[in-house]
Design an enzyme around this catalytic site. Structure first.
Site, PDB file in Angstrom:
ATOM      1  N   ASP A 187       0.825  -1.211   0.000  1.00 42.50           N
ATOM      2  CA  ASP A 187       0.000   0.000   0.000  1.00 42.50           C
ATOM      3  C   ASP A 187       0.864   1.268   0.000  1.00 42.50           C
ATOM      4  O   ASP A 187       1.833   1.360   0.761  1.00 42.50           O
ATOM      5  CB  ASP A 187      -0.882  -0.030   1.261  1.00 42.50           C
ATOM      6  CG  ASP A 187      -1.973   1.019   1.253  1.00 42.50           C
ATOM      7  OD1 ASP A 187      -2.854   0.946   0.382  1.00 42.50           O
ATOM      8  OD2 ASP A 187      -1.937   1.919   2.122  1.00 42.50           O
TER       9      ASP A 187
ATOM     10  N   GLU B  76       2.083  -0.217  -4.761  1.00 46.59           N
ATOM     11  CA  GLU B  76       1.109   0.802  -5.153  1.00 46.59           C
ATOM     12  C   GLU B  76       1.822   2.142  -5.151  1.00 46.59           C
ATOM     13  O   GLU B  76       2.219   2.650  -4.103  1.00 46.59           O
ATOM     14  CB  GLU B  76      -0.080   0.858  -4.189  1.00 46.59           C
ATOM     15  CG  GLU B  76      -1.161   1.795  -4.736  1.00 46.59           C
ATOM     16  CD  GLU B  76      -2.064   2.431  -3.684  1.00 46.59           C
ATOM     17  OE1 GLU B  76      -3.116   2.959  -4.064  1.00 46.59           O
ATOM     18  OE2 GLU B  76      -1.708   2.430  -2.492  1.00 46.59           O
TER      19      GLU B  76
HETATM   20  C1  GLC Z   1      -4.295   2.986  -0.775  1.00 44.31           C
HETATM   21  C2  GLC Z   1      -5.511   2.106  -0.740  1.00 44.31           C
HETATM   22  C3  GLC Z   1      -6.687   2.942  -0.347  1.00 44.31           C
HETATM   23  C4  GLC Z   1      -6.424   3.499   1.026  1.00 44.31           C
HETATM   24  C5  GLC Z   1      -5.112   4.258   1.086  1.00 44.31           C
HETATM   25  C6  GLC Z   1      -4.678   4.504   2.480  1.00 44.31           C
HETATM   26  O1  GLC Z   1      -4.367   3.950  -1.754  1.00 44.31           O
HETATM   27  O2  GLC Z   1      -5.671   1.471  -1.962  1.00 44.31           O
HETATM   28  O3  GLC Z   1      -7.881   2.223  -0.368  1.00 44.31           O
HETATM   29  O4  GLC Z   1      -7.473   4.347   1.409  1.00 44.31           O
HETATM   30  O5  GLC Z   1      -4.074   3.538   0.482  1.00 44.31           O
HETATM   31  O6  GLC Z   1      -4.237   3.319   3.085  1.00 44.31           O
END
Ligand code: GLC
Length: 532
Positions: free
Chosen positions: A206, A274
């Site tokens: 994440d 991500e």
């Molecule tokens: C990422 C996740 C999202 C979340 C954010 C904070 O972007 O995909 O759903 O709200 O991180 O953890």
């Protein structure tokens, strides 16, 4: 253009990832929220799609302020979802079906209920104080700098009891961890080992590019393009709060841990980061052959750009050109954070989009429900759940429409749950569900399966080289090649017919998004033909 189709490809290069949002996949306990036993009961469906790996959005104990992305214990299972035993069973059952399983590692922040944060905020001299990012107020008493939370408002929360602010890139209930603290770092890296020892096949990580902030926490530069009505986050450019060299070093440490569990083998553990960055900076997250970082830095460009053939042709070229020689591409079309593709481009185009996702060079991530063509969902005001929507209502930031339950059949609550689901179903669920679509040869579900089957049969699609084919207007065309095999993919991103590329004439048709055939590329048609 890019490709090395003659080399051996590990499973995560050949394969397709299927994202499950556990709250909304299948409820077995009857509380209206999905769970692990529910997922286990649907594994045959997942395997029948022809995907290779499942990524589960977070399943760890969580107060659910951000629906699991606020983790209160990195080594447990949220009771709503089940137990560690349920998890071990699910993992074994997935492996029995040849499916890999990836967890969602949330390293940037924990929940404010995590025992570490409870300790950290208990006093300024608590040994865990430095596991989070605490600062004195600015001279005027306000926040220490101008950073803005991704969910709107200052990224700093005042703590009355200890007279300091703590940093939260997301909700105040999601305090940022301090990866510059060696004990914190060691504790978090141990979390990876904990799950790898249990047998998971890797992690989606994440907001990886957020995990280290610039030393001294200087202000972020103002964004000259920001205007009211835009996401407040974008008031500043996140130059000092994200993408720091130290974060790359930590990604390399994560990779070394994953690799110690069997690199370059069928047991290879994969790391997917991500990361929202322009291609040149995204590509740096592959690291180098000597010091690799993540296997796949998520490529969100299809989500972030207009659905226009020339734009997409350009971004594919730019993306391919940005990749280092050792970097394997990947494509994302939907997620629990983005608008549903069918809501964005319409039902007919969503079929073309699915063909694009599953035929571009690189590992695709397919989001649950996109294989049913779920489109626009109206969430009544009193049913809104997403904290991002609640903090900045009405400007289109709500993520609930993409998080609604899977529809399995035409029974009450679409077979998702015996109870009322935590979010409403899409309105057309009585017809748009797995059971109904299985019976309809022309359904999105059967198109998705056909594409995944073809991808599995044709090395050119799974791992072949990519070569663009000249086109204009609404035509996007490219070749995929492996050995002597050459396939042409022609996609019409508009609703008027266009001429087929010259070289498609007389070629063997393998798959179209539309029934029947024509001598041209019909409006909203995607077509795959064999050239050689
Ligand atoms: C990422 C996740 C999202 C979340 C954010 C904070 O972007 O995909 O759903 O709200 O991180 O953890």
């Amino acid at each position: 253009m890019g490709g090395h189709s003659d080399k051996q490809h590990p499973w995560w290069e050949r394969g397709v990832v299927y994202q499950i949002y556990p709250r909304s996949f299948q409820d077995s306990s009857g509380d209206g929220v999905g769970d692990l036993a529910g997922i286990e009961s649907r594994l045959d469906y997942i395997a029948s799609l022809g995907v290779d790996a499942i990524w589960l959005s977070p399943i760890f104990p969580s107060p659910m302020a951000d629906f699991g992305y606020d983790v209160a214990d990195y080594r447990g299972i949220e009771p709503l979802f089940g137990t560690l035993e349920d998890f071990d069973r699910l993992l074994a059952a997935a492996h029995e079906r040849g499916l890999k399983l990836l967890l969602d590692f949330v390293p940037n922040h924990s929940s404010d209920r995590h025992p570490w944060f409870v300790e950290s905020r208990s006093s300024r001299d608590n040994p865990k104080r430095d596991w989070y990012i605490w600062r004195d107020p600015a001279p005027d008493g306000g926040p220490p700098n101008n950073w803005i939370s991704d969910f709107g408002g200052s990224a700093w929360e005042w703590d009355e009891a200890t007279g300091q602010y703590y940093l939260h890139a997301f909700l105040p209930q999601q305090p940022d961890l301090n990866w510059r603290n060696p004990q914190l770092k060691a504790a978090m890296l141990d979390v990876l080992r904990f799950w790898l020892d249990r047998g998971v096949d890797g992690f989606r990580i994440d907001v990886l590019w957020h995990i280290v902030k610039a030393e001294g926490l200087p202000d972020n530069p103002l964004n000259p393009e920001w205007h009211p009505g835009m996401n407040e986050r974008d008031r500043v450019l996140q130059a000092n709060s994200t993408d720091q060299p130290e974060a790359h070093a930590i990604a390399a440490e994560m990779r070394a841990i994953a690799d110690s569990y069997g690199a370059m083998s069928e047991r290879e553990r994969v790391l997917i980061g991500e990361i929202f960055l322009p291609f040149d900076r995204l590509a740096r997250w592959y690291g180098t052959p000597e010091r690799p970082e993540v296997h796949l830095p998520f490529n969100f460009s299809l989500i972030e750009n207009p659905w226009d053939a020339r734009t997409i042709a350009g971004l594919i070229a730019d993306y391919e050109a940005s990749l280092p020689e050792w970097g394997w591409p990947n494509w994302v079309l939907g997620s629990h954070d983005a608008a549903r593709i069918a809501a964005r481009v319409g039902e007919a185009q969503a079929r073309v989009a699915m063909m694009m996702l599953l035929t571009l060079r690189g590992t695709p991530t397919l989001y649950q429900g996109d294989e049913l063509g779920i489109g626009q969902v109206e969430i009544p005001a009193d049913k809104v759940q997403d904290p991002r929507e609640k903090r900045q209502p009405g400007i289109g930031l709500g993520r609930d429409p993409s998080r609604t339950p899977m529809a399995w059949d035409s029974s009450p609550n679409a077979g998702f749950s015996r109870a009322e689901p935590w979010l409403p179903l899409h309105g057309d669920w009585p017809g748009r569900n797995v059971a109904m679509e299985e019976q309809d040869a022309g359904s999105m579900l059967n198109l998705t399966r056909a594409l995944l089957r073809l991808r599995r049969q044709e090395p050119a699609l799974a791992v072949g080289d990519y070569a663009p084919v000249a086109g204009d207007g609404t035509l996007l065309a490219y070749e995929r090649r492996a050995g002597d095999s050459r396939l042409l993919v022609a996609l019409n991103l508009g609703d008027a017919a266009v001429a087929l590329p010259e070289l498609a004439h007389g070629a063997e048709r393998l798959l179209s998004t539309l029934p029947g055939e024509a001598n041209e590329l019909r409006g909203n048609e995607g077509l795959i033909v064999r050239l050689a």
